[in-house]
Write a protein that holds these residues in place. Structure first.
Motif: not given
Length: 376
Positions: A215-222, A258-269, A302-310
């Protein structure tokens, strides 16, 4: 031929020996199963007895249970059909209404459930399953070793868990003998299990733990989708990151890379979610504790708020999550049984009452040995 006037009969209420005292006023008719495709009926005028204690009492027919409109052999045949086909189809084959079949099913199933021996239950799994619209759920309690449903309660709150404990005690079990219990992260389940089963090691199902990170990953993707230039491409590929690692083919792996390289936040999550699988691959409690600490530290930095909440959820339930390496219990049993329940529900086109729904759950997942007479 009637019953001899001097024949000794037992009083159906107290069991004392009595004598016949006439017959009931009208002849009773019980519909039976068809004979050579022709309707068949059993006709009987039941005798009455005069008991010194109970007065005049009606004697039950030996071929039918008390207050039933059908003979025992008919009910046994009906139960054979209900185990394999929907109730509506069984009612057409047996030439009787669905309510009568529901009453037969409920009686024989609950008769066996009430006699169920739970003295050896020491490990339980609890999960909720959907009943009807309006967020109506029921709690299903399972003997984790036998993979057998032993209780169904009409809610998913603290009272449902208390009722499970009471059912266990009534049927020869002991709540203090239960040494392990698994459930989801529901606060009502966790607090009630601690109270009702004081000696049980609570384990949070690992699939529900992973669901928190997904769910946190999906929030990062959004969030990244709002910032991305090609929103449609990211929207179409977002679900690709939810596919379990073991189920990805080579093409999917290439797209994810490829998507992880292009979209850094999503790749990190996505890499954080993958590290949870490494945590559950630990071979000892010490190793699991180290990996969980590293995972939580990574999620905080990780500087990703959904992951910090999780990570707060993981920290608050770290003890129950780590208990998996003691008990090795998951709710995979519950998920498999839930699939069977929902398939039976769709086949029956729904259930209108909780009693009928519970009877169906016991029938498909309770491993019952019904006491119905076998017609064949």
């Amino acid at each position: 031929m009637g019953v001899d006037k001097t024949a000794a009969l037992c009083c159906p209420v107290c069991g004392a020996p009595t004598k016949r005292y006439g017959y009931e006023l009208k002849e009773r008719i019980w519909p039976h199963a068809d004979c050579l495709f022709y309707p068949c009926y059993v006709h009987c005028k039941r005798p009455c007895v005069l008991c010194d204690k109970c007065g005049t009492v009606q004697v039950n027919a030996p071929f039918a249970r008390k207050n039933s409109r059908f003979p025992l052999l008919f009910e046994g045949y009906a139960m054979l059909l209900l185990q394999d086909i929907p109730r509506a189809r069984a009612s057409r084959l047996l030439r009787c209404d669905e309510k009568s079949l529901a009453a037969i099913l409920t009686y024989w199933v609950h008769d066996e459930v009430n006699r169920m021996d739970l003295s050896v239950v020491c490990s339980i799994a609890m999960d909720e399953t959907f009943f009807r619209r309006g967020h109506k759920y029921v709690t299903v309690a399972i003997d984790a070793y036998k993979c057998q449903v032993f209780d169904v309660e009409p809610s998913r709150d603290k009272m449902a868990v208390k009722n499970v404990g009471e059912k266990l005690e009534r049927n020869g079990g002991n709540t203090k003998r239960v040494n392990s219990a698994t459930s989801d992260m529901s606060a009502s389940y966790l607090s009630a299990v601690r109270e009702v089963f004081p000696n049980a090691k609570q384990t949070i199902d690992k699939f529900h733990v992973k669901q928190v990170l997904l769910k946190a990953l999906d929030a990062v993707c959004k969030d990244e989708q709002k910032e991305a230039g090609r929103k449609k491409e990211l929207f179409l590929c977002r679900k690709l990151f939810m596919v379990p690692e073991g189920r990805m083919n080579n093409k999917q792996w290439t797209m994810v890379a490829e998507l992880s390289k292009q979209y850094k936040k999503m790749g990190r999550a996505f890499r954080i979610v993958r590290s949870l699988d490494d945590f559950y691959a630990s071979t000892s409690m010490v190793e699991a504790q180290e990996r969980l600490d590293k995972l939580c530290s990574w999620m905080r930095r990780c500087r990703l708020k959904p992951m910090k909440d999780a990570v707060l959820t993981l920290r608050n339930h770290s003890k129950e999550i780590l208990n998996y390496f003691h008990t090795r219990l998951t709710n995979a049993i519950c998920e498999g049984i839930n699939t069977m329940i929902q398939a039976a529900k769709r086949k029956a086109t729904g259930f209108h009452t909780f009693e009928g729904y519970a009877a169906m759950i016991y029938l498909v997942a309770g491993k019952l040995k019904l006491a119905t007479p076998v017609p064949f």
